[in-house]
Design a protein around this motif. Sequence first.
Motif, short mmCIF file in Angstrom:
data_model
loop_
_atom_site.label_atom_id
_atom_site.label_comp_id
_atom_site.label_asym_id
_atom_site.label_seq_id
_atom_site.Cartn_x
_atom_site.Cartn_y
_atom_site.Cartn_z
N GLN A 175 0.83 -1.19 0.00
CA GLN A 175 0.00 0.00 0.00
C GLN A 175 0.88 1.26 0.00
O GLN A 175 0.65 2.20 -0.77
N GLN A 179 1.37 4.11 -2.83
CA GLN A 179 1.28 5.56 -2.62
C GLN A 179 2.49 6.27 -3.21
O GLN A 179 2.36 7.32 -3.86
N ALA A 737 -5.89 -2.51 -6.84
CA ALA A 737 -6.05 -2.31 -5.39
C ALA A 737 -7.50 -1.96 -5.08
O ALA A 737 -8.07 -2.44 -4.09
N ARG A 741 -9.01 -5.20 -3.10
CA ARG A 741 -9.11 -4.87 -1.67
C ARG A 741 -8.31 -5.87 -0.83
O ARG A 741 -8.80 -6.44 0.14
N LEU A 743 -5.75 -5.34 0.99
CA LEU A 743 -5.41 -4.84 2.33
C LEU A 743 -6.56 -5.12 3.30
O LEU A 743 -6.34 -5.57 4.42
N GLU A 744 -7.75 -4.82 2.83
CA GLU A 744 -8.92 -5.06 3.68
C GLU A 744 -9.04 -6.54 4.02
O GLU A 744 -9.30 -6.91 5.17
N ARG A 747 -6.39 -7.50 6.41
CA ARG A 747 -6.73 -6.96 7.73
C ARG A 747 -7.78 -7.86 8.38
O ARG A 747 -7.70 -8.19 9.57
N GLY B 12 -12.64 0.06 5.48
CA GLY B 12 -11.44 -0.78 5.29
C GLY B 12 -11.41 -1.95 6.24
O GLY B 12 -10.56 -2.82 6.14
N ARG B 13 -12.33 -1.96 7.18
CA ARG B 13 -12.42 -3.12 8.09
C ARG B 13 -13.59 -3.98 7.69
O ARG B 13 -14.53 -3.52 7.05
N GLN B 14 -13.53 -5.19 8.12
CA GLN B 14 -14.67 -6.09 7.95
C GLN B 14 -15.08 -6.58 9.33
O GLN B 14 -14.24 -6.69 10.22
N ARG B 29 -18.33 -7.07 3.05
CA ARG B 29 -18.29 -5.61 2.91
C ARG B 29 -19.66 -5.02 3.19
O ARG B 29 -19.78 -3.97 3.83
N GLU B 60 -10.05 2.97 8.56
CA GLU B 60 -9.33 2.17 9.55
C GLU B 60 -7.87 2.54 9.58
O GLU B 60 -7.25 2.59 10.62
N GLN B 61 -7.34 2.85 8.41
CA GLN B 61 -5.91 3.10 8.30
C GLN B 61 -5.69 4.45 7.67
O GLN B 61 -6.28 4.77 6.63
N ASP B 63 -3.52 5.80 5.87
CA ASP B 63 -3.05 5.97 4.49
C ASP B 63 -3.69 4.96 3.55
O ASP B 63 -3.11 4.58 2.55
N ASP B 64 -4.88 4.53 3.88
CA ASP B 64 -5.58 3.58 3.00
C ASP B 64 -6.25 4.37 1.87
O ASP B 64 -7.44 4.62 1.88
N PHE B 65 -5.42 4.78 0.89
CA PHE B 65 -5.92 5.64 -0.18
C PHE B 65 -6.54 4.87 -1.34
O PHE B 65 -7.10 5.45 -2.24
N HIS B 66 -6.36 3.57 -1.30
CA HIS B 66 -6.74 2.84 -2.52
C HIS B 66 -7.88 1.87 -2.33
O HIS B 66 -8.38 1.32 -3.30
N GLU B 67 -8.26 1.60 -1.10
CA GLU B 67 -9.38 0.69 -0.87
C GLU B 67 -10.49 1.41 -0.10
O GLU B 67 -11.63 1.48 -0.57
N ASP B 71 -14.18 4.31 -1.37
CA ASP B 71 -15.53 4.18 -0.80
C ASP B 71 -15.97 5.51 -0.18
O ASP B 71 -17.10 5.97 -0.37
#
Lengths: 1151, 426
Positions: A175, A179, A737, A741, A743-744, A747, B12-14, B29, B60-61, B63-67, B71
């Motif tokens: 990730q 960036q 990405a 998803r 990363l999700e 996580r 970003g969390r589930q 999701r 959640e994070q 720097d989570d710019f891509h997931e 949203d």
Amino acid sequence: MRLRSLHIARLPGIRPGFTLDEFAPGVNVVVGPNASGKSSLVRALRAALYRDESRHEGVHVEATFDDEDANGTLAALRVGDDLHWQRDGSPGEAPALPERRFLSCYTLGVEDLLDDAHETDTEIAERLARELAGGYDLRGVRESAPFRLKSTHGRKEANELAEADQELRRRMQAQQQLQRDEARLDTLRAQKAEAETAGREADLHERALDLLDKRRQHRALEQRLQEFPEGMERLRGDEPDTLAELRGRLQQQETDRREAADRRASAEAALRESGLADAEVDEGTLGDHRPALNRLQKIETQLEQKGSEWAQAQATLAQTVQALGGEPGQTVRLEPATIGKVEQALEEKRQLDAPLRGLAHELDQLPTGEAPAPDPGQLRTARGELLRWLAAPRAPVWTATRILAVLATLGAAIAGITLAGLEVHRWLFGLFLPLAFGGYILILRPAAGDTRRREAEARFRESGEAPPEEWDPARVEERLAALDRAVVEAEQEDRGIERRRVVARERDAKREVLAAVDERLRGIAARVGHDPDELNASLHRWLKLVADQDQARRNVKALRAEHERLAAEAERLRQQLLTFLTQHGEAPDIEQPGADALADRIDRLAARLRQREQTRQDIDQADREMRRLDQEIETSQTKIRGVFERAGLAPDEDDALRQRMERLEEWQALTKELTNTRRLEIDRQEHLSDRNDLLQRVDDEDENALCSRRDTLREQADSLEELIQEITRITGDLERAGHERALEAARAQHQQARERLNDRLDEALYAEAGQFLLEGVEAEHEQAVQPAALRQAREWFKRFTHYQYELVFAADGETRFAARETTSGEHRRLSELSSGTRMQLLLAVRIAFALSAERGTTRLPLILDEALTTADPERFRAVAESLTVLAREDGRQVFYLTAQPDDARYWAEYAPDAHCIDLAERRGRARAVDAAEALAPAERAVVPSPDGQSAEEYAVTIGVPPIDPWSEVEAIHVFYLLRDELALVKRLLELGVNRVGQLETLLGSDAVDTVLSGEQREWLRARVEGVRAWIHAWRHGRGRPVDRAALEASGAVSSTFMERVVDLNHRLGGDGEALIERLAVGDVARFQTDKREELRAWLLNHGYISGEEALSGLEIELRVVSTMRPWVAEDGDLTGDARMLVQSLEGGLQR
Amino acid sequence: MKLLCIADIHLGRQPSRVPSPVLERLGGRELGPAGAWARAVEFAVAQGVDAVLLAGDVVEQEDDFHEAYPDLRRGVERLTGAGIRVLGVTGNHDVKVLPRLAEGVPAFELLGAGGIWQAEVLAGDDGSRVRVLGWSFPEPVVRVSPLASGLPGGDAMPTIGLLHCDRDQLGSSYAPVRSSELREAPVDGWLLGHIHKPDDLSGERPDGYLGSLTGMDPGEPGAHGPWLLEVAGDGRIAMEQVPLAPLRWTELDVPVDGLEAAEDVHRLITEMIEACHAEVGAASHRPDAVGCRLRLTGRSDLRAAIERSLNADDPKAGVYERDGIVYFVHDWRLEVLPAIDLEAAAEGTDPVALLARRVMLLRGADTDARRELIAAARERMVAVPRERPYNTLGAEPPDDERIAATLEAAALEALDSLLQQQESHP
């Protein structure tokens, strides 16, 4: 009950017997070499106590005991299997002895103690277990789920979490990388645009250089073309080949023309030779005669067939005439009347034939001759005589019996009659006469039958027949039977002769009638001209023969007429064909030629006609070919002239043409190159039409400037592909990405893995809570109900091992007894203990159990048969001391049997009151102990005194090791607790207590009262707890030292870097945090960041790096104080004490 | 004027502890923050609210710019596209994302950027106005109170404070504030983010945590969702929670007293779920799924049999659907007491008595003996999280409350096991 004396009168293996007496009431050490009878003492004593010992061995043993309970004496007399007891000299009851099965608790042999599966130990364990259980299986609950977890519990989940953690880290790194990549995108796009521009500019410069090059080439080519003769452009290049081909073709055409003329001349000659050159005949004419020829051939075939049939009919006619008996050529005449007569006569013959054949047959069966032999009458006469002979009466046979019977009868009759006559009536004599006559008749009368037989014999002889072999009835009857058969045969023959005569007469009569009929037939045959025998054969056959003859005659006539008609037709056709063939010279040279000969001639004429037609066609074809070849020759000659004309040369200037052709290829290549160069030049110029600057440089022929600029631009443009790929990759990664998803997901996986491990942690906490509770309950219950024997055994064992071990008893399980090492807390099974420790343990258990089991019974002496052989001096001493105490305090008599004189010395040292018995001496053998020195006390290790030494000096003197804060608390030396109490240190060392673990055991033992005062016990306990609190506090916030094993286990350090990282770690003293920091600043070159992070995570997870702050000295001190507080009296200087302890411990830390 | 107030979305969390069949059926999701956010956005559009306020930790994070960011951006664009203003402050989780959102979507208004209080006035169609004060985390860790830097002065119009902070946790690294500071601040209400359990904000002066938009694990039970804030013409503020969360967590007590057969426990469970559904299903906003934790309570001599029955036919394996709502059991705990007189049993000297005494001790008052027992257990139990393999969790050592609860549960089970032995060997 103490043994006073023992007399062995008879015991297997002991000879002669001996007596031992004056045993001490306490410890008795019996020393004797091997085979001196030590073990026999044990056997003898057992036999004296228990009837079931040494049964059937014929033992004779007497033992005398002091009965301290009854304050009297007891004597046991064992003779054979009988055991008698006497109390104070009088027969009495046997004392209440402990159960025999526990006898081995009193007589302890080295073998028994080395055997950890001895049945006595097992039984002891079971009894203890029963007492301890309290009716519940606490251990069962403790050892089952959910309170007992597998050793692998949570590992799988931890591994999954580690993997999920790594995955999440990877994803986060990805990730972050994304960036960074995204941030680079604008720059990359700008660079891409510049590269694209540079690429285009470089291409233009390339074209300019190319244009310049083309211009130069153009000029050079034009120069070279001017060197060629004029007219080169007219040449096509194929002139030599064309000429060669045309000339070859012309030559061939001329040859073909000549050959065609020759073929025409030959055809004309052949036409003339055919003779039909002018004849009008043709295939049609010839075809008109073919039907006549065919007809002739057919008629000739028919003629031949008819001729054959005609001859065959004539032969048939002759055969029919011959069959009827006529002459060849004769004609048979037949009328219906004649046929009727023949038929009648033949019918009569048929009627006669059958009877005649029957009569002839009968005659063949009948006898021949005139009269039969012998004569039947004669035979019958002879037969009658024999019958009469046999019928004549025959005198009876006079056998002796019969004669006696007749005589007796007659006598009796006579006597009777006489007596009757004399006595009764005289008239009775009158009966005598008929009786006498009867007797005469019966006995004396001559045989009348013989006469008749003789007469019969004479008459028989007269008959001429052969008499019987003998004239007795048997032979006569045999002969009579033979005569009966002869009479029957003779009568049958007589009747056959008569019949033959009758049949012969009848046959003769019929033969005469037949002869008359034959005569009639012969007359008819003669009249019709045929063989009368044929007529005589069968009327039907005869009639058929006649019909056949008539038919044959008609056939002959018809065939002859047909043959004549066909012959005439054939002649007519032959003449017609001969006339035609003769006209064309093909008449056969024979007279009356047949159809085949005529056909052959016609075929020959047809062949001649075909030859004439072929010849005519050949002439026409040759004419046509000569005309075509004439035209082609003209064309070829014209083309050859044209080749020269096109090359600008006069015909036949072959040399000039060849010279030009030799340079033509070069000229053409140059011309083509020039054309291309021109085209490219124009093309390049068009591309640069809007770039006058470049055209100007081309015009100026400034090649260097153009090249230099082009190279610069090209270098700039070369990065384009790489830039495009990078931009595409980044945009693709960004897009993915958003979709994937990852990363999700990572996580979520991480969270799930944490939760799973958390669940396992909950289970582990639950299990630990359960263990804690159950252990507490078990300990409390065990403490409350602990059997005295077990308690005693624990106490013994601790003493025996100088508090290095504690007895552990498991109420169930395979191994009931075990030992806990007090310094490490580790449990060791019996099999894991040294033999010395194991013997001590079992010794303690058995002695303790013996003491416990004998409650209510008579106390027996303890006998140890070399039971301490393997113990070291210190342990030997411990056991000896314990037994001495037992002997003293419990009034127990103890025997120690040994073959080692040193053992006697040890005993003399540890138990000065011990009574030493030299068994060899008592038995009159060599002494085992040869000098008083042998019994001198052994040297003991002396613990140095601390007097005059500082605490630190004393620590060096006694060899105190430094403290390893990462090892067990129990391993810390007691010095660190008692730096201010060196005398107590010495005292503890003398007891063999030098570690905290041993000290804890001592403090928990019953013996502690004898060693330490109550106050000492309290503050020692406080300090032990303080040490524990200190070590936990010290470890807080510190990572355990990193070593090579940890680095290898982390998996983050590859073999490439291992040595360098190990070296660095060594220099840093195993400080995990420092190691990571040094790696981060590059102390190990090329060690990657991700690996460093991985190593850090591993070290953190495994306690090598603490995520927390280390406690300050004050915090540590406070914790120690807090822990020690419950153990210290209110008025004590707890803080000072704790501070001293902390300082002492920190001073001892391993550096 | 209507405002929709949202905090702690944690995009970003589930959600955790949701069994696979439920996830496969409803989607991870959709049940999680992403689904809750989408629902809230559509609700705001449907309600025609004037603005949406975000109280931090939207992702959640940081720097989570891509997931998570796409949203978030999609939702914000949908709102702004519908004419709804969107204002927000950063929390400790989104110090990077929200500034970037402000750059990417100019219509989004980030309040208090850089940790400097900022006031923004919102005006409703009806002429009502409200001022929103906001402060954003300048970096993920802020150890001082944001209120210490001073708020802008008061104003006549109603003022709402929008803040992400840790209330009454002075050592916190996440903007610790004291309740007194909040009370003394010149605002008419505080909309706070960070703590996921929502406070009751329905009073006259709403002051507290909005709670997470959706419960992400069983530790966040009860209703979750955005709060609808209405400012009346007279300036009065009223708030109401809109339980839009697609997933709800709940705890159900299942008393087993009087149970005649252990197998009947499953019937009781079903009945409890039915009862739960009667309440959940009747609400205006229904979740898609409800995760239940079962506490089996009461007193029964079938304790062990019930446990066996639950292990054999584990309720966690089942999924119950009622009127389109999926119910699942993620955990069950057997807290049933053995049907014995503990006091009587404790009078003996055998192991059962010793265990019974401990149970009574644990269930009793906070006496010295109880503390000693817990302290002794603590010695051993605090070491467990530090041991391998659990040390990788970095879990906090259990506190006394947990130790006591664990001890009590273990004591009950051990006691039950011993009683079972007694039954099988009378």
